[in-house]
Design an enzyme around this catalytic site. Structure first.
Site, PDB file in Angstrom:
ATOM      1  N   TYR A 185      18.583  31.705  48.331  1.00 45.72           N
ATOM      2  CA  TYR A 185      17.143  31.774  48.039  1.00 45.72           C
ATOM      3  C   TYR A 185      16.857  31.346  46.585  1.00 45.72           C
ATOM      4  O   TYR A 185      15.945  30.552  46.318  1.00 45.72           O
ATOM      5  CB  TYR A 185      16.705  33.213  48.299  1.00 45.72           C
TER       6      TYR A 185
ATOM      7  N   LYS B 102      14.572  28.255  45.436  1.00 45.78           N
ATOM      8  CA  LYS B 102      13.344  28.564  44.689  1.00 45.78           C
ATOM      9  C   LYS B 102      13.290  27.818  43.367  1.00 45.78           C
ATOM     10  O   LYS B 102      12.232  27.325  42.963  1.00 45.78           O
ATOM     11  CB  LYS B 102      13.232  30.073  44.465  1.00 45.78           C
TER      12      LYS B 102
ATOM     13  N   ARG C 275       5.746  41.928  53.708  1.00 52.56           N
ATOM     14  CA  ARG C 275       6.872  42.300  54.574  1.00 52.56           C
ATOM     15  C   ARG C 275       8.195  41.805  53.981  1.00 52.56           C
ATOM     16  O   ARG C 275       9.239  42.327  54.280  1.00 52.56           O
ATOM     17  CB  ARG C 275       6.654  41.789  55.991  1.00 52.56           C
TER      18      ARG C 275
ATOM     19  N   ASP D 107     -17.765   1.482  22.519  1.00 51.77           N
ATOM     20  CA  ASP D 107     -16.873   2.504  23.064  1.00 51.77           C
ATOM     21  C   ASP D 107     -16.690   2.228  24.548  1.00 51.77           C
ATOM     22  O   ASP D 107     -17.498   2.632  25.373  1.00 51.77           O
ATOM     23  CB  ASP D 107     -17.456   3.907  22.842  1.00 51.77           C
TER      24      ASP D 107
ATOM     25  N   HIS E 130     -16.914   6.755  30.849  1.00 47.08           N
ATOM     26  CA  HIS E 130     -18.369   6.811  30.742  1.00 47.08           C
ATOM     27  C   HIS E 130     -19.087   5.880  31.723  1.00 47.08           C
ATOM     28  O   HIS E 130     -20.303   5.766  31.685  1.00 47.08           O
ATOM     29  CB  HIS E 130     -18.780   6.477  29.302  1.00 47.08           C
TER      30      HIS E 130
END
Ligand code: NAI
Length: 736
Positions: free
Chosen positions: A162, A166, A197, A510, A515
């Protein structure tokens, strides 16, 4: 504003119970369409049932939410994503959550124990995510969660299979964050702790009950929201607490000398140093890691600093690609900028000037006798250096340009700008500041016309995620912001931007697609292209110039602003102004939303010889303008006293030739009083209407207010009794 997921489609794996169920419910409650996947297996991966997923779907639907069930195993990744496409037509968010346990001590771990865990956790997350990837890439939006575990981060007895799977998910997430960056696909990993659980066998029942999955779900929702710019992060989450993890590497120690072999004894003898975390660094990329190791080669060659680690300086360069020692003082190549009246006029239009306002003509028509250039045009020549990404080519500034925000701007003029010519700008890195969440680069730019210094700009560039390099938190080189006084603003001007404001402003130089290009804006997490911060800056500056300097550019000295929130083209800008000596404090808000766009801002003016606070010329030729200007000044001087005496809010409507031409609000009820242009908040106790001429007659004592009232020259709405108090204020200003 609350975070919603309207229009988003979310796939949660293993959502039939435990944490996954909680995520599914929470996403659905905030407007998302949810695919509730669950195989309905037991905790060890055996069995199969549709009941678990169905129950969650029923629960969502009962609350009016949108959800469908899917019962495939995550090992059939394509089918899960297809379920989202079939039901809702798209996939935006994947939460890889499904999981099982097959705990065994290491020696007893069978091939099946190993493989099953890897198939569900690691391979399952890979297959589901790969199936969603191209959809996210094409729509330039995607949010992915991987579920790791403390067992993987720290190791845990009996969980070799596990733990390996993981932490494998973290490696997967790290790479997806890098590959997804330019498509606005973010991937983060959580290591949750919650009663379920899976944990009821290892935790006491009280703890299982207390550590509720609902304490974890909000973190997952935030990480999956379009506003969240986090990617490649690892977080431990539980009980309502969230912590971020990162790698820390000791400064280490070079155990080799030129032309000598490394020996195990040398390693043994330096071991304490190898493991000493004093002056540690926090590398964040393979490049940083490799760079610092390669630097050892030349150090060994030159015999330098053999006791030290790969980098001789403690923290700087290796944490964020930023090394202040190398960067500060670096200069960008000088840039030249040629312009004629065309650029000046285009800029004026870009910051909202219009021929509808007669007093704007002096900035829009080159044939006007007072034709001039708006002072804030001074930012235009200086930004050329910034535009081509030159900053990232400087030593010590290894930054990701997609993470750069314009934080603050300062501009100072040493003389009015010419309306044509050629100027040269020289940019220097003045300082680099470590703000933790990011780095601030202060770039000082001097702009010259020939040998003459014309103006100075300081750009504060915020680089998201580049902080934490152990640098200083503030800089004495930064031009300071200044908060406005604690009273209502003296003047408020509202001005609307047009839907094409950004399209027009960018023509001044710019060219950032943020934009104009909706796809690009979406990558930045915006609904639509946003207005340039420097465009709002231009609006605010000309509001001050109009109200406090008679539109005379030679009165303008300097401006400083902080860009707080974006403005969308088409929204209205509300500039609130407070005059304090030669400084006019400004706060700029989006009128429609009330959001502050510019804060801590101010314009410094050169004083004129005669009374500077009075308008040099009354706007539109109204005599009443000057009177209100004077009333405003009196309120600023002794407003507190007047509030005590009067305790009322007066509205004024001034007419000319039968038309309403100006509105004013004299607030002598709250704080230390204020004068506002306009029907401020509409809360006047009494409102007067008079023509400009009759108003002047009354003020100058030539017309008795009662007579004016009875003859219909002065109309009064609201609390008529308060009219007597108004007389007190006007009488107080007998010299008018
Ligand atoms: P859980 O057992 O309540 O939920 C896992 C769900 O995944 C179950 O509903 C199960 O039917 C489903 N599932 C199993 N195999 C599947 C497959 N092949 N395809 C589709 N669905 C499948 O457990 P819990 O605690 O909610 O765990 C959720 C995730 O969080 C897991 O990945 C787990 O490893 C991880 N985690 C949980 C911790 C905790 O404290 N609860 C601690 C650390 C990690």
């Amino acid at each position: 504003m609350s975070l919603t997921f309207d229009g988003r489609v979310v796939l949660v794996t293993g959502a039939g119970g435990g944490l996954g169920k909680e995520y599914a419910l929470a996403f659905a409650e905030r407007g998302a369409s949810v695919v509730v996947n669950d195989l309905g297996a037991d905790t060890k991966g055996g069995g199969k049932s549709s009941a678990a997923a169905d129950k969650v779907v029923d629960q969502i639907k009962a609350k009016g939410g949108k959800a469908v069930a899917n019962y495939d195993s995550v090992e059939d990744g394509e089918k899960l994503v297809q379920a989202a496409l079939d039901a809702f037509g798209r996939i935006d968010i994947v939460v890889n959550n499904a999981g099982i346990l097959r705990d065994r001590s290491f020696v007893r771990t069978s091939d099946l124990d190993w493989d099953l865990i890897h198939r569900v956790h690691l391979r399952g997350s890979f297959l589901v995510t790969r199936a969603a990837w191209n959809h996210m890439k094409n729509q330039k939006f995607g949010r992915i969660i991987m579920t790791a575990s403390a067992a993987g981060i720290y190791g845990n007895f009996g969980q070799a299979n596990y733990s390996a799977a993981k932490l494998g998910l973290l490696g997967l997430s790290n790479t997806l964050a890098i590959e997804g960056r330019k498509y606005n696909i973010h991937c983060n990993t959580i290591a949750p702790v919650a009663g379920s659980r899976l944990t009821e066998t290892v935790m006491p029942p009280d703890l299982v009950a207390a550590l509720k999955p609902e304490y974890v779900a909000p973190t997952v929702l935030w990480l999956c929201h379009e506003q969240c710019q986090e990617s490649g992060g690892l977080f431990e989450v539980g009980a309502g607490w969230i912590g971020k993890l990162r790698w820390e590497r000791s400064k280490g120690c070079i155990t080799r000398k030129k032309n000598r072999p490394v020996t195990p004894e040398a390693v043994r003898d330096q071991w304490d140093k190898v493991c000493d975390f004093t002056d540690s660094v926090k590398p964040t990329s393979v490049q940083e890691s490799l760079q610092s190791i390669v630097s050892v080669l030349s150090k060994v060659e030159s015999g330098e600093d053999l006791a030290g680690g790969p980098t001789s300086a403690p923290a700087p360069s290796s944490t964020s690609g930023i090394n202040p020692t190398a960067a500060v003082g670096q200069k960008l190549p000088p840039t030249t900028f040629s312009f004629s009246h065309t650029q000046c006029i285009l800029y004026a239009l870009g910051v909202g000037m219009s021929t509808k306002e007669p007093d704007h003509l002096r900035f829009l028509y080159e044939g006007h006798p007072d034709f001039g250039c708006l002072p804030t045009f001074g930012v235009i020549p200086s930004q050329a250096a910034m535009m081509d990404g030159g900053l990232s080519s400087l030593p010590g500034l290894n930054i990701d340009f997609t993470q750069v925000l314009h934080g603050e701007q300062y501009l100072e003029l040493y003389k009015p700008l010419p309306t044509s010519g050629q100027v040269t700008s020289e940019a220097t890195v003045a300082d680099v500041v470590d703000k933790g969440s990011g780095a601030v680069i202060l770039l000082d730019v001097n702009t010259y016309s020939g040998d003459e210094l014309l103006c100075f700009n300081q750009f504060s560039v915020f680089v998201v995620g580049a902080g934490g390099f152990g640098g200083k938190r503030t800089s004495e080189k930064a031009k300071p912001l200044a908060p406005p006084p604690r009273r209502a603003p003296d003047v408020v001007l509202v001005d609307s931007t047009t839907p094409d404001q950004a399209a027009l402003y960018r023509l001044s130089g710019d060219w950032n697609p943020l934009h104009i290009d909706p796809g690009f804006a979406a990558m930045g997490g915006f609904q639509a292209p946003i207005l340039h911060g420097l465009c709002s800056f231009g609006f605010a500056a000309r509001h001050v110039l109009k109200r406090f300097a008679g539109n005379d550019p030679s009165r303008f000295k300097a401006i400083k602003v902080r860009f707080v929130k974006p403005v969308m083209p088409g929204q209205s800008l509300q500039t609130e102004m407070w005059k304090e000596g030669s400084r006019v404090h400004i706060q700029c808000k989006v009128k429609e939303t009330g959001a502050v766009a510019l804060s801590g801002a101010y314009v410094d003016l050169h004083e004129t010889a005669e009374r500077p606070e009075r308008l040099p010329q009354a706007e539109g030729g109204l005599g009443s303008e000057l009177v209100f200007d004077e009333i405003g000044r009196r309120i600023r001087e002794s407003g507190g006293e007047l509030v005590k005496k009067v305790n009322a809010v007066f509205g004024w409507e001034i007419t000319k030739d039968g038309e309403n031409v100006a509105e004013w609000t004299i607030d002598l009820k709250s704080g230390s009083g204020a004068l506002h242009r306009g029907a401020y908040g509409g809360k006047a106790d009494v409102t007067f209407t008079a023509s400009d001429e009759d108003f002047m007659e009354v003020v100058q004592g030539k017309l008795n207010p009662q007579k004016a009232f009875f003859s219909g020259k002065l109309k009064i709405r609201g609390n008529v009794m308060l009219a007597q108090k108004l007389e007190v204020i006007l009488k107080d200003h007998a010299r008018l």
